[in-house]
Design an enzyme around this catalytic site. Structure first.
Site, PDB file in Angstrom:
ATOM      1  N   HIS A  26       0.834  -1.207   0.000  1.00 46.69           N
ATOM      2  CA  HIS A  26       0.000   0.000   0.000  1.00 46.69           C
ATOM      3  C   HIS A  26       0.871   1.260   0.000  1.00 46.69           C
ATOM      4  O   HIS A  26       0.674   2.168  -0.822  1.00 46.69           O
ATOM      5  CB  HIS A  26      -0.910  -0.022   1.230  1.00 46.69           C
ATOM      6  CG  HIS A  26      -1.821   1.160   1.351  1.00 46.69           C
ATOM      7  ND1 HIS A  26      -3.169   1.088   1.088  1.00 46.69           N
ATOM      8  CD2 HIS A  26      -1.575   2.451   1.712  1.00 46.69           C
ATOM      9  CE1 HIS A  26      -3.717   2.276   1.278  1.00 46.69           C
ATOM     10  NE2 HIS A  26      -2.773   3.119   1.667  1.00 46.69           N
ATOM     11  N   GLU A  27       1.818   1.321   0.916  1.00 49.26           N
ATOM     12  CA  GLU A  27       2.660   2.515   1.017  1.00 49.26           C
ATOM     13  C   GLU A  27       3.633   2.622  -0.159  1.00 49.26           C
ATOM     14  O   GLU A  27       3.918   3.710  -0.643  1.00 49.26           O
ATOM     15  CB  GLU A  27       3.423   2.511   2.344  1.00 49.26           C
ATOM     16  CG  GLU A  27       2.546   2.539   3.582  1.00 49.26           C
ATOM     17  CD  GLU A  27       1.569   3.705   3.604  1.00 49.26           C
ATOM     18  OE1 GLU A  27       1.908   4.782   3.071  1.00 49.26           O
ATOM     19  OE2 GLU A  27       0.454   3.528   4.137  1.00 49.26           O
ATOM     20  N   HIS A  30       1.838   4.268  -3.031  1.00 55.14           N
ATOM     21  CA  HIS A  30       1.824   5.725  -2.898  1.00 55.14           C
ATOM     22  C   HIS A  30       3.171   6.317  -3.343  1.00 55.14           C
ATOM     23  O   HIS A  30       3.221   7.268  -4.140  1.00 55.14           O
ATOM     24  CB  HIS A  30       1.594   6.125  -1.438  1.00 55.14           C
ATOM     25  CG  HIS A  30       0.194   5.968  -0.954  1.00 55.14           C
ATOM     26  ND1 HIS A  30      -0.911   6.388  -1.660  1.00 55.14           N
ATOM     27  CD2 HIS A  30      -0.286   5.454   0.208  1.00 55.14           C
ATOM     28  CE1 HIS A  30      -2.007   6.136  -0.968  1.00 55.14           C
ATOM     29  NE2 HIS A  30      -1.658   5.564   0.182  1.00 55.14           N
TER      30      HIS A  30
END
Length: 223
Positions: A26-27, A30
């Site tokens: 997820h990170e 980003h």
């Protein structure tokens, strides 16, 4: 999302592994999308990486396990480096939840592949159970993370997307309500009766997503 009380102790190692992988991807999503769109800030901080140690927040991970609500380290983004700050900001913000949706789809696809080809039958009971538990948790937890992060309340990704979508004058006005919104959100998360009539029904949409996944997966596997 459940806390420790919702997981069997025998399942807990799988839960922790899935959370580490899911938070990391997820990170990374980003950070990588921001980097590709012209902002090197995350790269300078070593966040364009699949190394869990650069993304995980210890207290946020503990809170997720205990209360079903947690977080990773936020990825630093300087939108001033984007050619189209608001559009690219939406893309970078949405990349995190979308990565969880992709992980859920891949997990369900692999599960279906195992069942279609009878691969579980060729494994020992322990190995087969371990793979099935891991993939099932990858599916359910990533669907939950996808839906959870799209809630339009700070500090979740859904709120940041709304900020970029609305007119600038309304975006500035939203900031005045951030503190109160966060308090309300925490009450909903931690007070079970409130959670049961608000957050839980919303997160149950994961069941609908599974049904949507089933059709393309069945088509791809000829089932």
């Amino acid at each position: 999302m459940g806390g420790l009380l919702f997981y069997d102790w025998n399942t807990l190692p799988f839960v922790i592994l899935v959370l580490v992988l899911s938070f990391t991807v997820h990170e990374f999503a980003h950070a990588y999308s921001a980097y590709k769109l012209g902002d090197p800030t995350a790269q300078h901080f070593g966040r364009v990486s699949l190394n869990p140690m650069v993304h995980l927040d210890l207290f946020g991970t503990i809170m997720l396990l205990l209360a079903g609500f947690g977080w990773a380290k936020p990825v630093p983004v300087n939108r001033g480096n984007f050619k189209k700050p608001r559009l690219y900001g939406i893309i970078v913000t949405a990349a995190g939840p979308i990565s969880n949706l992709i992980l859920a789809f891949i997990s369900m696809f692999i599960l279906a592949l195992f069942h279609k080809n009878g691969w579980f039958d060729g494994l020992s009971t322990g190995s087969g159970d371990a793979i099935q538990i891991f993939l099932s948790l990858m599916l359910s937890i990533n669907l939950t993370l996808f839906l959870f992060n799209l809630i339009p309340i700070p500090p979740l990704d859904g709120y940041r997307i709304i900020q970029d979508l609305v007119d600038l004058k309304y975006s500035e006005g939203l900031q005045k309500f951030e503190q109160w919104a966060s308090v309300i959100f925490l009450l909903v998360v931690f007070i079970r009766p409130l959670r049961q009539v608000t957050l839980d029904p919303y997160l149950s949409l994961g069941n609908d997503i599974v049904r949507w996944f089933a059709k393309p997966i069945a088509f791809m596997l000829g089932m």
